[in-house]
Motif scaffolding. Structure first.
Motif, PDB file in Angstrom:
ATOM      1  N   PRO A 505      80.913  34.757  43.464  1.00  0.00           N
ATOM      2  CA  PRO A 505      79.562  35.001  42.927  1.00  0.00           C
ATOM      3  C   PRO A 505      79.456  36.278  42.112  1.00  0.00           C
ATOM      4  O   PRO A 505      78.548  36.402  41.281  1.00  0.00           O
ATOM      5  N   ASP A 506      80.383  37.239  42.325  1.00  0.00           N
ATOM      6  CA  ASP A 506      80.322  38.483  41.554  1.00  0.00           C
ATOM      7  C   ASP A 506      80.445  38.213  40.048  1.00  0.00           C
ATOM      8  O   ASP A 506      79.869  38.940  39.225  1.00  0.00           O
ATOM      9  N   LEU A 507      81.208  37.178  39.672  1.00  0.00           N
ATOM     10  CA  LEU A 507      81.359  36.856  38.260  1.00  0.00           C
ATOM     11  C   LEU A 507      80.064  36.335  37.655  1.00  0.00           C
ATOM     12  O   LEU A 507      79.900  36.327  36.440  1.00  0.00           O
ATOM     13  N   LEU A 508      79.137  35.885  38.515  1.00  0.00           N
ATOM     14  CA  LEU A 508      77.872  35.344  38.036  1.00  0.00           C
ATOM     15  C   LEU A 508      76.744  36.371  38.077  1.00  0.00           C
ATOM     16  O   LEU A 508      75.655  36.122  37.553  1.00  0.00           O
ATOM     17  N   THR A 509      76.989  37.521  38.710  1.00  0.00           N
ATOM     18  CA  THR A 509      75.936  38.526  38.862  1.00  0.00           C
ATOM     19  C   THR A 509      76.212  39.810  38.088  1.00  0.00           C
ATOM     20  O   THR A 509      75.272  40.542  37.767  1.00  0.00           O
ATOM     21  N   GLU A 510      77.480  40.104  37.782  1.00  0.00           N
ATOM     22  CA  GLU A 510      77.768  41.353  37.095  1.00  0.00           C
ATOM     23  C   GLU A 510      77.253  41.321  35.654  1.00  0.00           C
ATOM     24  O   GLU A 510      77.135  40.259  35.031  1.00  0.00           O
ATOM     25  N   GLU A 511      76.937  42.499  35.145  1.00  0.00           N
ATOM     26  CA  GLU A 511      76.444  42.588  33.774  1.00  0.00           C
ATOM     27  C   GLU A 511      77.580  42.324  32.797  1.00  0.00           C
ATOM     28  O   GLU A 511      78.693  42.828  32.947  1.00  0.00           O
ATOM     29  N   ALA A 513      78.447  41.694  28.402  1.00  0.00           N
ATOM     30  CA  ALA A 513      77.964  41.738  27.011  1.00  0.00           C
ATOM     31  C   ALA A 513      78.293  40.397  26.373  1.00  0.00           C
ATOM     32  O   ALA A 513      79.453  40.010  26.266  1.00  0.00           O
ATOM     33  N   GLY A 514      77.277  39.678  25.965  1.00  0.00           N
ATOM     34  CA  GLY A 514      77.498  38.379  25.342  1.00  0.00           C
ATOM     35  C   GLY A 514      77.501  37.260  26.371  1.00  0.00           C
ATOM     36  O   GLY A 514      77.066  37.430  27.520  1.00  0.00           O
ATOM     37  N   PRO A 515      78.001  36.088  25.986  1.00  0.00           N
ATOM     38  CA  PRO A 515      77.975  34.921  26.874  1.00  0.00           C
ATOM     39  C   PRO A 515      78.823  35.155  28.129  1.00  0.00           C
ATOM     40  O   PRO A 515      79.834  35.865  28.103  1.00  0.00           O
ATOM     41  N   ARG A 516      78.384  34.537  29.229  1.00  0.00           N
ATOM     42  CA  ARG A 516      79.134  34.637  30.482  1.00  0.00           C
ATOM     43  C   ARG A 516      80.180  33.513  30.522  1.00  0.00           C
ATOM     44  O   ARG A 516      79.836  32.335  30.372  1.00  0.00           O
ATOM     45  N   LYS A 517      81.452  33.885  30.708  1.00  0.00           N
ATOM     46  CA  LYS A 517      82.534  32.898  30.688  1.00  0.00           C
ATOM     47  C   LYS A 517      83.382  33.003  31.946  1.00  0.00           C
ATOM     48  O   LYS A 517      83.627  34.110  32.458  1.00  0.00           O
ATOM     49  N   LEU A 518      83.829  31.843  32.431  1.00  0.00           N
ATOM     50  CA  LEU A 518      84.696  31.759  33.608  1.00  0.00           C
ATOM     51  C   LEU A 518      86.046  31.185  33.214  1.00  0.00           C
ATOM     52  O   LEU A 518      86.145  30.406  32.256  1.00  0.00           O
ATOM     53  N   LEU A 519      87.067  31.545  33.981  1.00  0.00           N
ATOM     54  CA  LEU A 519      88.392  30.941  33.852  1.00  0.00           C
ATOM     55  C   LEU A 519      88.655  30.155  35.127  1.00  0.00           C
ATOM     56  O   LEU A 519      88.707  30.726  36.216  1.00  0.00           O
TER      57      LEU A 519
END
Length: 723
Positions: A505-511, A513-519
């Protein structure tokens, strides 16, 4: 010893006919021959053999013969595995063997549908493939009449028994087996299947539980010369006794980064089927993405990918040729992924036993040799790999040791028993576990605490589930009570209706810059929507830029005393007898030059740097250093105190104060201090008295034997000049 044909004749004749004609075997393998008579005689046993050594057949063929010979009815054999994927993989093979004799085999685990479970309950299979957690669920379920369902049970096969025995799942398994024995009213024959371990006799003793010393038992390992019966109570042989001689094509290379590792893997061994092991899910994802960018057909497997995603990858990999599958330890155990050509290891696994398991995935074709290419990502990874290979070359394998003082599992088992039986006599609970390990009289303080805190109610001489247990664990019919580990919270990731896997969930809450992307699954995804209440996020494919991360309660890898000392030996000049590339040799020389002042062949070293920093280079591993730090408070620095290789000392330490502190520590070692956050990560620890929860964790982070070995060695004090 009987000749192979005579041993084969001891099996059911129909089974023997199919072994020869359907399988095309002219004879049984040595392990299978050696297992027939003791297992037909009802003995407990641990069967030892390398990966693909025929352990499953060595256990199942005699038990199928017993089943027919003695007319066993209903579910008479349990086959327990640590992984659902391994059960799925074994099911078709065992079903074929059973059908030769008109017998049935079924799966029961968390992915099995409700309609299929109903069919299993109404038509009990002769062999049930399951996990310990699913067994526990059956015992406590209101939908399963466990006394009827298990009434015909006679034997239990525990596959990959070493994977259980070394952690809390092993204690959980033992406790569940004792309860099953109590339910059916008879001792159960216990057969463990294991890769090479350093203490097979102790592993057999552990597996027998309350049957130790009461039932005949033996370690069966023809390749080690161990097939004689025994009481399983004798001290284990030294770890070197069970280790194979080094063999195979092993090479150690230094590449310096995941990107460079991908370049090497893409360039070498084209046309081959390669299995790459990584030590973290994040590395799996990063390497998978890099390989795909280079046009390599790549598949991924790790615990945070969805079941469907993993199955697709494993099925495709099994059928392909020129390809790579990148995995964590999920593919270390005996799941069949087809005919492998090569194993590649990034950095090093945490144990020699894991390396042996992984090495055994190759060399299965006639004329092929076992092989492994190590690619070190940094200097620490190079040193770890060299140390592990040095220990392997010495014929050493870790002994499998159950975690000490599992009081939190006593809590879990007491609550589960009350769910199972509804009411338990306040003095009868001991009988359910036969007094094994922590479940004997020493569990009484835990019982008192559970009653005092409302987890259990006590009335009229009986115990039953209390309001606090209902509040904490009652959600979804107490499902959380059957799992002995706490999993960090994760968000499910969906592309349309298809689940890809789970992310931190940290990848979904941290600030960002720009679009949020996951690997995830080796691909980058753009996050389009987050459903916070249902812990889901929705994504669409994107070109690049995704990030992977998972957190857990384990923290950094903890190195053992033996492997850390082997790293010291490498720095002192010992080379593992494997092929070293020029890059690896050069980097190893640099590492030795850098550690000239921190290792000495005659003992340990204390260095004082010009900035006042003082380090004691113990090379003893995390647990021994934690024990030493707790036992030497007058000379150890109060903050940032230790790592695997060193302990930070106070800046006012002198040789005289040192000598006094060491003498005090040698007279009585102390357990390491426990962080309150670690107690919160102990499943069911909240139901223990705080002091007992802390004592449990402290005992598990200690290594008194390693600490004493370091204390007994000479110490050199040196002051380093400013560079």
């Amino acid at each position: 010893m009987r000749q192979p044909v005579e041993v084969l004749d001891l099996l059911d004749p129909v089974l023997g006919h199919h072994i020869v004609n359907a399988l095309g075997w002219r004879s049984l393998r040595p392990l299978q021959e050696a297992a027939v008579e003791p297992l037909l005689g009802g003995e407990d046993a641990v069967l030892l053999a390398p990966t693909a050594g025929g352990k499953t057949e060595a256990a199942v063929f005699p038990l199928l013969t017993r089943m027919n010979r003695h007319g066993w009815k209903g579910t008479s054999v349990l086959y327990v595995c640590p992984l659902k994927a391994l059960l799925n993989n074994l099911h078709p093979r065992l079903r074929t063997y059973a059908e030769w004799l008109g017998r049935t085999v079924e799966l029961w685990h968390g992915d099995v549908t409700t309609p299929r479970r109903r069919r299993i309950l109404s038509h009990r299979p002769d062999i049930l493939l399951t996990t310990p957690e699913s067994l526990e669920s059956m015992l406590v379920s209101t939908h399963v009449d466990h006394r009827v369902f298990f009434s015909g049970l006679h034997a239990v096969v525990v596959d990959e028994v070493h994977a259980f025995a070394g952690d809390d799942r092993g204690w959980h398994l033992l406790a569940v087996l004792e309860r099953l024995s109590h339910v059916v009213g008879r001792p159960l024959q216990r057969v463990g299947l294991s890769a090479t371990v350093g203490n097979p006799d102790e592993l057999l003793t552990w597996l027998q539980g309350s049957g130790q010393g009461r039932r005949p038992a033996r370690v069966i390992a023809p390749h080690l010369g161990e097939t004689e019966p025994g009481t399983a109570a004798a001290p284990a042989a030294p770890p070197t006794a069970a280790a194979p001689s080094p063999s195979g094509d092993i090479e150690l290379d230094y590449v310096g980064s995941v990107a460079n590792a991908a370049t090497v893997i893409a360039a070498l061994h084209r046309g081959e089927k390669r299995l790459v092991f990584c030590e973290s899910r994040r590395t799996v994802e990063e390497l998978g993405e890099q390989l795909r960018r280079k046009g390599v057909t790549t598949f991924l497997s790790h615990a945070s990918l969805s079941v469907a995603e993993r199955r697709r990858a494993e099925d495709a990999f099994a059928e392909a040729r020129d390809c790579v599958i990148v995995s964590t330890s999920t593919l270390e155990l005996g799941i069949d992924v087809g005919d492998l050509d090569r194993i590649i290891q990034l950095d090093a696994p945490s144990t020699v036993a894991s390396f042996l398991q992984r090495l055994g995935r190759t060399g299965r074709r006639p004329g092929a040799s076992r092989n492994c290419l190590f690619l070190a990502l940094d200097e620490a990874g190079l040193l770890s790999a060299a140390a592990l290979l040095l220990q392997w070359s010495r014929g050493w394998v870790e002994p499998v040791v159950a975690p000490p003082e599992p009081r939190h599992l006593v809590t879990q088992q007491l609550l589960a028993l009350c769910l199972q039986e509804h009411r338990v006599g306040e003095n009868l609970w001991r009988e359910w576990w036969g007094g094994i390990g922590p479940f004997g009289p020493g569990a009484a303080p835990v019982v008192r605490h559970l009653v005092e805190q409302g987890y259990l109610e006590q009335d009229g001489g009986v115990l039953f589930i209390g309001p606090e247990a209902e509040r904490r664990y009652g959600h979804r019919h107490f499902m959380n009570l059957t799992a002995v580990f706490t999993a960090p919270p994760e968000f499910a990731v969906y592309n349309g209706r298809s689940e890809i896997g789970r992310t931190d969930p940290d990848l979904l809450t941290e600030e960002v810059a720009g679009p949020r992307k996951l690997l995830l699954a080796g691909r980058s995804w753009l996050v389009t929507y987050i459903d916070w209440s249902r812990r889901r996020c929705f994504v669409e494919p994107t070109d690049e830029g995704g990030r992977a991360r998972w957190s857990g309660f384990g923290g950094d890898r903890v190195c053992s005393f033996a492997l850390t000392r082997a790293a010291r030996d490498v720095l002192l000049g010992a080379d593992p007898p494997v092929s070293l590339t020029k890059r690896a040799a050069v980097r190893l020389t640099k590492a030795r030059d850098a550690h000239t002042d921190s290792v000495h062949p005659d003992g340990t070293v204390v260095t004082r740097l010009p900035d006042g920093d003082i380090r004691w280079w113990t090379w003893a591993g995390h647990r021994a250093n934690a024990t030493l730090a707790a036992s030497l408070p007058s000379v150890v620095a109060p903050q940032r105190r230790f790592a695997d290789h060193w302990i930070r000392l106070r800046d006012d330490v002198t040789p005289a104060r040192w000598k006094t502190a060491v003498a005090d520590a040698a007279a009585g070692m102390c357990l390491p201090e426990v962080d309150a956050r670690a107690v919160r990560g102990l499943k069911f620890g909240e139901a223990l008295p705080p002091r007992l929860a802390e004592a449990t964790l402290a005992a598990r982070t200690a290594d008194e034997e390693g600490a004493r070995a370091v204390l007994a060695a000479p110490v050199r004090f040196t002051t380093l000049a400013r560079q």
